[in-house]
Write an enzyme that holds these catalytic residues in place. Structure first.
Site, short mmCIF file in Angstrom:
data_model
loop_
_atom_site.label_atom_id
_atom_site.label_comp_id
_atom_site.label_asym_id
_atom_site.label_seq_id
_atom_site.Cartn_x
_atom_site.Cartn_y
_atom_site.Cartn_z
N LYS A 54 0.85 -1.21 0.00
CA LYS A 54 0.00 0.00 0.00
C LYS A 54 0.88 1.25 0.00
O LYS A 54 0.63 2.20 -0.74
CB LYS A 54 -0.95 -0.02 1.22
CG LYS A 54 -2.03 -1.11 1.10
CD LYS A 54 -2.78 -1.37 2.40
CE LYS A 54 -3.69 -2.60 2.23
NZ LYS A 54 -4.41 -2.99 3.45
N GLN A 98 -4.64 -1.69 9.70
CA GLN A 98 -4.62 -3.04 9.14
C GLN A 98 -5.23 -4.02 10.13
O GLN A 98 -4.90 -4.00 11.32
CB GLN A 98 -3.17 -3.43 8.79
CG GLN A 98 -3.02 -4.74 8.05
CD GLN A 98 -3.53 -4.73 6.61
OE1 GLN A 98 -3.67 -3.69 5.99
NE2 GLN A 98 -3.81 -5.90 6.08
N ASP A 121 -11.08 2.63 4.15
CA ASP A 121 -11.24 1.18 4.10
C ASP A 121 -12.72 0.78 4.07
O ASP A 121 -13.05 -0.37 3.79
CB ASP A 121 -10.62 0.55 5.36
CG ASP A 121 -9.40 -0.27 5.05
OD1 ASP A 121 -9.29 -0.75 3.92
OD2 ASP A 121 -8.57 -0.42 5.96
N1 GUN Z 1 -6.77 -7.00 6.13
C1 GUN Z 1 -7.06 -7.73 5.01
N2 GUN Z 1 -7.54 -6.93 4.05
C2 GUN Z 1 -7.56 -5.68 4.55
C3 GUN Z 1 -7.94 -4.43 4.02
O1 GUN Z 1 -8.41 -4.30 2.88
N3 GUN Z 1 -7.79 -3.37 4.86
C4 GUN Z 1 -7.32 -3.49 6.12
N4 GUN Z 1 -7.26 -2.40 6.87
N5 GUN Z 1 -6.96 -4.64 6.65
C5 GUN Z 1 -7.08 -5.73 5.86
#
Ligand code: GUN
Length: 299
Positions: A54, A98, A121
């Site tokens: 990211k 996350q 998100d």
């Molecule tokens: N864990 C697995 N996929 C994601 C996501 O798209 N965003 C976040 N914040 N955590 C994740």
């Protein structure tokens, strides 16, 4: 192989090119640099890989990234304090915590503490509620990416039967909601199946579009799909390591055999995964635009 391959990598690159142009315009016209804060707690190796990806994507597109890496022992209060600071920081337009978080942390409370205006998100119950009632909001990135894959591959959803296998909060539940909405890129009839559905094949065989997010490698086999179905494989299961020490990943769909019957199919890896990142970048740009009173579609 008879199925058309839905190339998520290529479609994600197209979206990111579009975003790059928009970001340049925001810099030039509004002196605005979109900013994304990432928060990673603990040492889960997969989470580290995702968050690093990211951050790399932010750099490539001209999004400022603010990265917070916290130890697994971080307290609930420390994490909430950090989120409150990020909520108040005008350079931060999007906040990504996350998940999963370590067990001693109340994930729901943390997600609730994120300002919904920065919820790129789409995990905040406020964003999820707006999604359910069909209001414009931040859609969570994987389901938003799946919808974009369908749109940009000219796969009609209107009037089709979508069968979703999996009911997680971040994929199954939101994608089912998105595709049942009353709008031209949705209007599907949606069935949700999950690990406790008996005779799951009875449902999957009816799907015009089959979306699989159950986390079991090769779960969907050729006998479970109908001729011409579109298959979206959300699974990314680790099945060992390569000679160079990288994780070997595979999807929830037995790709070789199912692609003999399907009309179109995503590979995994290389299908939904890259789209998730592209949609996070897109949501961050949207949050930055909204923060200065622009509309998401404005240049
Ligand atoms: N864990 C697995 N996929 C994601 C996501 O798209 N965003 C976040 N914040 N955590 C994740």
């Amino acid at each position: 192989m008879t199925a058309r391959l839905i190339d998520g990598k290529k479609i994600a690159e197209e979206i990111k090119e579009e975003l790059k142009t928009q970001i340049e315009q925001l810099n030039k016209i509004h002196s605005l640099v979109p900013g994304l804060a990432t928060v990673l707690v603990g040492d889960d190796p997969a989470s580290h890989v995702y968050v690093n990806l990211k951050i790399k994507n932010c750099q490539a597109l001209g999004i400022a990234s603010f990265n917070h890496q916290l130890s697994a022992e971080t307290s609930q209060k420390e994490l909430l304090d950090l989120v409150h600071n990020l909520n108040a920081d005008p350079a931060v337009h999007g906040i990504l915590v996350q998940v999963p978080l370590p067990k001693h942390i109340d994930e729901t409370e943390v997600l609730l503490s994120i300002d919904p205006k920065k919820d790129v998100d789409g995990f905040h119950p406020f964003s999820l509620g707006k999604m359910v009632i069909g209001e414009d909001t931040f859609l969570s990135c994987t389901p938003a990416g799946i919808q974009q894959l369908l749109i940009r591959s000219n796969i009609e959803t209107q009037g089709k039967h979508v069968v979703v296998v999996g009911r997680s909060n971040i994929v199954g539940k939101p994608i089912a909601n998105i595709l049942m909405q009353k709008n031209p890129h949705a209007n599907a009839t949606v069935t949700i199946c999950h690990s406790r559905t008996p005779n799951i094949k009875d449902y999957t065989l009816q799907a015009d579009i089959l979306i699989v997010a159950i986390g079991i490698p090769g779960f969907i086999t050729a006998d479970m799909v109908k001729e011409g179905v579109t298959v979206i494989d959300v699974g990314t299961n680790k099945i060992g390591t390569t000679s160079t020490g990288k994780a070997r990943l595979t999807g929830d769909v037995a790709f070789e055999e199912v692609s003999e019957i399907a009309g179109a199919i995503t590979p995994s890896p290389g299908g939904v995964g890259p789209m998730t990142i592209a949609m996070l970048m897109s949501n961050t740009v949207k949050a930055a635009k909204l923060s200065i009173g622009l509309k998401p579609q404005d240049p």
